[in-house]
Design a protein around this motif. Structure first.
Motif, PDB file in Angstrom:
ATOM      1  N   TYR A 168      40.402   7.234 -37.165  1.00 20.94           N
ATOM      2  CA  TYR A 168      40.788   5.958 -36.556  1.00 20.94           C
ATOM      3  C   TYR A 168      40.738   6.062 -35.030  1.00 20.94           C
ATOM      4  O   TYR A 168      40.213   5.180 -34.348  1.00 20.94           O
ATOM      5  N   LYS A 175      37.476   1.827 -43.837  1.00 22.56           N
ATOM      6  CA  LYS A 175      37.693   0.773 -44.842  1.00 22.56           C
ATOM      7  C   LYS A 175      37.435   1.308 -46.242  1.00 22.56           C
ATOM      8  O   LYS A 175      38.208   1.059 -47.170  1.00 22.56           O
ATOM      9  N   TYR A 211      41.988   3.183 -45.610  1.00 26.60           N
ATOM     10  CA  TYR A 211      42.927   3.549 -44.542  1.00 26.60           C
ATOM     11  C   TYR A 211      43.705   2.333 -44.060  1.00 26.60           C
ATOM     12  O   TYR A 211      43.142   1.271 -43.806  1.00 26.60           O
ATOM     13  N   THR A 212      45.026   2.485 -43.947  1.00 25.91           N
ATOM     14  CA  THR A 212      45.877   1.426 -43.400  1.00 25.91           C
ATOM     15  C   THR A 212      46.633   1.899 -42.158  1.00 25.91           C
ATOM     16  O   THR A 212      47.057   1.077 -41.348  1.00 25.91           O
ATOM     17  N   ILE A 216      49.492   3.069 -42.165  1.00 26.46           N
ATOM     18  CA  ILE A 216      50.933   2.877 -42.370  1.00 26.46           C
ATOM     19  C   ILE A 216      51.601   4.239 -42.519  1.00 26.46           C
ATOM     20  O   ILE A 216      51.164   5.067 -43.309  1.00 26.46           O
ATOM     21  N   SER A 251      50.481  -2.064 -40.568  1.00 27.53           N
ATOM     22  CA  SER A 251      49.150  -1.657 -41.013  1.00 27.53           C
ATOM     23  C   SER A 251      48.133  -1.822 -39.887  1.00 27.53           C
ATOM     24  O   SER A 251      48.194  -2.768 -39.102  1.00 27.53           O
ATOM     25  N   LYS A 252      47.204  -0.879 -39.801  1.00 31.69           N
ATOM     26  CA  LYS A 252      46.107  -0.950 -38.830  1.00 31.69           C
ATOM     27  C   LYS A 252      44.925  -1.747 -39.388  1.00 31.69           C
ATOM     28  O   LYS A 252      43.952  -1.978 -38.689  1.00 31.69           O
ATOM     29  N   LYS A 253      45.025  -2.153 -40.651  1.00 27.72           N
ATOM     30  CA  LYS A 253      43.883  -2.819 -41.289  1.00 27.72           C
ATOM     31  C   LYS A 253      43.469  -4.102 -40.564  1.00 27.72           C
ATOM     32  O   LYS A 253      42.268  -4.327 -40.354  1.00 27.72           O
ATOM     33  N   ALA A 301      39.154  -9.663 -45.620  1.00 23.21           N
ATOM     34  CA  ALA A 301      40.531  -9.300 -45.274  1.00 23.21           C
ATOM     35  C   ALA A 301      41.503 -10.416 -45.600  1.00 23.21           C
ATOM     36  O   ALA A 301      42.607 -10.175 -46.105  1.00 23.21           O
ATOM     37  N   GLU A 316      42.673 -10.704 -49.166  1.00 23.67           N
ATOM     38  CA  GLU A 316      43.736  -9.764 -49.533  1.00 23.67           C
ATOM     39  C   GLU A 316      45.084 -10.182 -48.958  1.00 23.67           C
ATOM     40  O   GLU A 316      46.126  -9.985 -49.579  1.00 23.67           O
ATOM     41  N   ASN A 317      45.061 -10.732 -47.734  1.00 21.73           N
ATOM     42  CA  ASN A 317      46.313 -11.098 -47.047  1.00 21.73           C
ATOM     43  C   ASN A 317      46.174 -12.497 -46.437  1.00 21.73           C
ATOM     44  O   ASN A 317      46.040 -12.643 -45.228  1.00 21.73           O
ATOM     45  N   ASP A 334      48.581 -13.376 -43.495  1.00 23.49           N
ATOM     46  CA  ASP A 334      48.730 -12.422 -42.400  1.00 23.49           C
ATOM     47  C   ASP A 334      48.306 -13.114 -41.105  1.00 23.49           C
ATOM     48  O   ASP A 334      47.133 -13.406 -40.886  1.00 23.49           O
TER      49      ASP A 334
END
Length: 417
Positions: free
Chosen positions: A144, A167, A171-172, A174, A215-217, A244, A247-248, A251
């Protein structure tokens, strides 16, 4: 004859085995003496015997070769990369030793990466952070860091590959954080669990707790999309965001990222739609209100823009750009006045109209002053606000105020050189 042949062969094999041990011992001896050039030369000789070595000897050869190439950290990057491959081949017999060496190599790469980062040499920092990850391909946070620093120097193709890898790895970023309040300072400190528990037990810290980091996502997806935008691949950018958002969907960070992409693409209607959705989710977010003001202003809706900026200020009284943008809205009303003034003749009627327009213009300046003054009060280094306010004071004839600001402007311009 058969018996003699068997004896002769046995003698030959024994000599070959002795040669293997001799060459490996030569490598080992050179390493112990820190003569890594000699160690590499001896390893090259031993390589010719590799095909006849048993598994145990092969493992030793690769372990020694890795050390020779690593050269106690002094080997070239290419040699260290080969050393890592050799250590991997020796892991079955030298597990603990290889693990320790790999950790040492990781730490050295990180040290070099951090040193490059401190010097703002982000290109090399990124490469060393990636190398740190490649040693074991376990600590994804280094991957990252590699991607993020590559973005800093616009190495977009490389950054994109690293982000896509992150991705695919899921990786998140967290992490669990452990914290406690330092009794002496009253401030929260983030610590590792063992240290925190020790401090709490020693009663130097109180109120221990733990939490998960964000989360870094969203950031990863945003950067992937922005890279696609920079390359003119808008379809890929929107596709990345859609993935993205699926999924969220709620967000806010992702909504804002997609909104910014639409803004960069000139899709102001979609930009406003997404910002409106974000404000519904976070009605107390000053930045959202400010951004809605920006889009309203650019869409030639100054009344709505001012309302959004005022809402941003209500939520965050120190939102400097909101004050500046309100002053800009006010001063934008000056242009038609100047146009009309310049078009007037020299008749008495025109003179009267000119005076009326001049007074309107003066009133606009007076209306803008409080917003610029407030912006400068919050951000004393804001050159743009200082210069605009100085010019207004000159036009209004407030020479003392203009003189004071002139000194400030000159100081700020001198500091910027």
């Amino acid at each position: 004859m058969k018996k003699q042949l068997i004896i002769a062969l046995a003698i030959s094999m024994g000599a070959f085995s002795f040669a293997q041990k001799k060459e490996l011992k030569a490598v080992e001896k050179a390493i112990k003496s820190s003569d890594f050039a000699a160690a590499k030369a001896a390893a090259t000789t031993a390589e010719g015997l590799l095909g006849a070595m048993d598994e145990k000897s092969k493992a030793k050869y690769y372990y020694l070769l890795g050390q020779a190439l690593y050269a106690d950290g002094k080997g070239s990057d290419a040699d260290i990369a080969t050393a890592l491959e050799s250590f991997t081949k020796a892991e079955s017999a030298y597990g603990s030793e290889v693990t320790a060496l790999k950790q040492t190599i990781t730490n050295k790469f990180l040290t070099k990466g951090n040193a490059a980062y401190e010097k703002q040499d982000y290109s090399n920092a990124s490469k060393y952070f990636e190398k740190s990850y490649r040693v074991k391909e376990k600590d994804t946070v280094y991957l990252y860091y590699a991607a993020a620093t590559a973005v800093n120097v616009k190495e977009y193709d490389r950054a994109l590959g690293l982000y896509e890898e992150l991705k695919n790895l899921g990786y998140t970023g967290i992490q669990k954080q452990y914290f406690a309040i330092n009794k002496e300072t009253g401030e929260e400190e983030i610590l590792d669990k063992a240290t925190r528990d020790l401090y709490v037990k020693a009663k130097s810290h109180i109120k221990p707790g733990e939490r998960l980091t964000e989360s870094k996502k969203p950031e990863i997806v945003k950067n992937v999309a922005l890279i696609y935008v920079s390359e003119g691949n808008n379809e890929k950018a929107i596709e990345a965001m859609k993935e993205a958002r699926d999924e969220n969907p709620d967000d806010v960070n992702l909504i804002l990222s997609e909104a910014n992409i639409h803004f960069k693409m000139g899709n102001t209607e979609k930009f406003q739609e997404l910002l409106t959705k974000a404000t519904e989710l976070e009605p107390e977010n000053a930045e959202l209100q400010y951004n809605l003001g920006v889009i309203a202003s650019q869409s030639d809706h100054p009344v709505e823009a001012k309302a959004y900026y005022e809402k941003a200020i209500e939520l965050d009284p120190n939102y400097v750009n909101a004050y500046i943008n309100i002053s800009a809205l006010v001063l934008a009303r000056e242009e038609p006045l100047i146009t009309e003034m310049n078009g007037l003749g020299s008749s008495k009627k025109d003179d009267l109209r000119y005076d009326e327009l001049r007074e309107e213009r003066q009133n606009l300046y007076k209306e803008a002053v409080p917003f610029l003054a407030k912006a400068l009060e919050i951000d004393t280094e804001n050159l743009s606000a200082a210069k605009t306010l100085m010019n207004i004071y000159n036009i209004l004839g407030e020479s003392d105020k203009a003189k004071g600001l002139k000194a400030k402007v000159e100081a700020l311009e001198g500091g910027a050189q």
